[in-house]
Write a protein that holds these residues in place. Structure first.
Motif, short mmCIF file in Angstrom:
data_model
loop_
_atom_site.label_atom_id
_atom_site.label_comp_id
_atom_site.label_asym_id
_atom_site.label_seq_id
_atom_site.Cartn_x
_atom_site.Cartn_y
_atom_site.Cartn_z
N UNK A 1 0.87 -1.17 -0.08
CA UNK A 1 -0.10 -0.06 0.00
C UNK A 1 0.78 1.13 0.06
N UNK A 2 0.38 2.36 -0.34
CA UNK A 2 1.08 3.68 -0.24
C UNK A 2 0.55 4.43 0.87
N UNK A 3 1.54 4.69 1.63
CA UNK A 3 1.38 5.65 2.93
C UNK A 3 1.98 6.86 2.84
N UNK A 4 1.36 7.97 2.83
CA UNK A 4 1.72 9.47 2.85
C UNK A 4 1.91 10.01 4.19
N UNK A 5 2.95 10.48 4.79
CA UNK A 5 2.99 10.92 6.05
C UNK A 5 3.70 12.20 6.13
N UNK A 6 3.24 13.14 7.05
CA UNK A 6 4.16 14.31 7.40
C UNK A 6 5.16 13.86 8.67
N UNK A 7 6.23 13.56 8.63
CA UNK A 7 7.18 13.07 9.56
C UNK A 7 7.63 14.01 10.64
N UNK A 8 7.97 15.21 10.16
CA UNK A 8 8.30 16.58 10.96
C UNK A 8 7.85 17.60 10.40
N UNK B 1 8.89 3.58 12.94
CA UNK B 1 10.17 3.24 12.50
C UNK B 1 10.90 4.13 11.71
N UNK B 2 10.23 4.29 10.56
CA UNK B 2 10.71 5.38 9.62
C UNK B 2 11.09 6.76 10.18
N UNK B 3 10.07 7.21 11.13
CA UNK B 3 10.43 8.55 11.57
C UNK B 3 11.62 8.32 12.60
N UNK B 4 11.84 7.28 13.28
CA UNK B 4 12.89 7.27 14.19
C UNK B 4 14.54 7.36 13.34
N UNK B 5 14.45 6.51 12.22
CA UNK B 5 15.45 6.76 11.47
C UNK B 5 15.65 7.54 10.78
N UNK B 6 14.86 8.56 10.18
CA UNK B 6 14.92 9.61 9.74
C UNK B 6 15.59 10.84 10.64
N UNK B 7 15.17 11.04 11.85
CA UNK B 7 15.50 11.59 13.01
C UNK B 7 16.85 11.43 13.32
N UNK B 8 17.27 10.31 13.05
CA UNK B 8 18.99 10.07 13.17
C UNK B 8 19.80 10.51 12.24
N UNK B 9 19.24 10.73 10.87
CA UNK B 9 19.60 11.19 9.81
C UNK B 9 19.91 12.55 9.52
N UNK B 10 18.79 13.37 10.29
CA UNK B 10 18.65 14.76 10.20
C UNK B 10 18.03 15.27 11.47
N UNK B 11 17.91 16.58 11.42
CA UNK B 11 17.53 17.43 12.47
C UNK B 11 15.99 17.45 12.78
N UNK B 12 15.35 16.82 13.38
CA UNK B 12 13.94 16.87 13.51
C UNK B 12 13.22 17.91 14.30
N UNK B 13 14.01 18.77 15.05
CA UNK B 13 13.62 19.63 15.99
C UNK B 13 12.79 20.72 15.38
N UNK B 14 13.06 20.89 14.14
CA UNK B 14 12.31 22.24 13.59
C UNK B 14 11.85 21.81 12.18
#
Length: 243
Positions: free
Chosen positions: A196-203, A230-243
């Motif tokens: 399925x296709x899932x479209x999400x706003x992670x930050x 899980x996707x969000x956690x990984x992306x926040x390891x790779x980038x700044x999720x604070x803003x």
């Protein structure tokens, strides 16, 4: 394979494959073939996304620092030149990552472990590939259509109503997301190997278009929520999720 055909159509204009000659190259999942960069190399790549209105002479810091093993596509770095992903990738306008969502590992590294559950290749129930959209580079088309979705925390059940366009819109602790491509209002029955296709706003700055197993056959919306977490956690390891 339906999702492979769709990906081929999407990327026909930019036929990309990256092959890292310096490390072992395991077999890609069925349907990926020459359309995927497939490496077990965990050295980092500094990713800077293309700006809609770049400022001449301004050198931007990387938006993300991602191990090579996660990268499926990273336009404009095209096959066959260069074959090796550079340490610094600038003006990237399309980034697609591969992830084993049961552990968050790069799929190329997890392949041998999860292939044991499927003698014909990597178990499709256990991995995701996803586009990363980084504002102000680009936004997932139509995202504003579900800014205020109804809360749907429960699992999907046969006959459960969806919105008139056949899309499930969900409000969750991990942001807003919608689900399409499952024919949730009828047609093909639920099954774990249907993506399925899932479209999400992670930050506030990062949205994703993810493809992974049919939530209806995997325990309902809680499954989709877990994979997106899980996707969000990984992306926040790779980038700044604070803003």
């Amino acid at each position: 394979m339906k999702f492979a055909g769709a990906m081929t159509r999407v990327f026909t204009a930019c036929a990309i494959v990256f092959a890292l000659a310096s490390c072992e190259r395991p077999p890609a999942p069925r349907g990926q073939g020459l359309w995927s960069y497939w490496s077990t190399d965990m050295t980092p790549v500094k990713i800077t996304f293309k700006r809609m209105e770049p400022v001449p002479g301004v050198k931007l810091p990387p938006d993300m620092v991602i191990p090579r093993a996660y990268i499926k596509f990273a336009l404009p770095y095209k096959w066959p030149t260069p074959k090796t992903m550079p340490d610094v990738a600038t003006d990237v306008d399309a980034l697609v990552l591969f992830l084993a969502h049961d552990t968050g590992e790069p799929l190329a590294i997890a392949e041998r472990r999860i292939a044991n559950s499927d003698p014909d290749g990597v178990d499709r129930r256990l991995y995701a590939y996803f586009n990363v959209y980084y504002a102000p580079t680009k936004r997932e088309p139509g995202f504003t259509q579900y800014e205020k979705p109804p809360p749907r925390p429960e699992a999907w059940k046969p006959g459960m109503p969806v919105d008139e366009d056949g899309i499930v819109r969900v409000e969750s602790p991990n942001g807003l997301y919608k689900i399409s491509g499952c024919k949730v209002s009828g047609g093909e029955p639920p099954r774990p190997t249907l993506f399925c296709a899932y479209y999400a706003r992670i930050t506030p700055r990062i949205t994703v278009g993810a493809n992974f197993a049919d939530y209806r056959a995997m325990g309902g919306l809680p499954f989709a929520e877990r994979v997106l977490s899980v996707i969000k956690k990984k992306l926040c390891e790779f980038s700044d999720c604070s803003n």
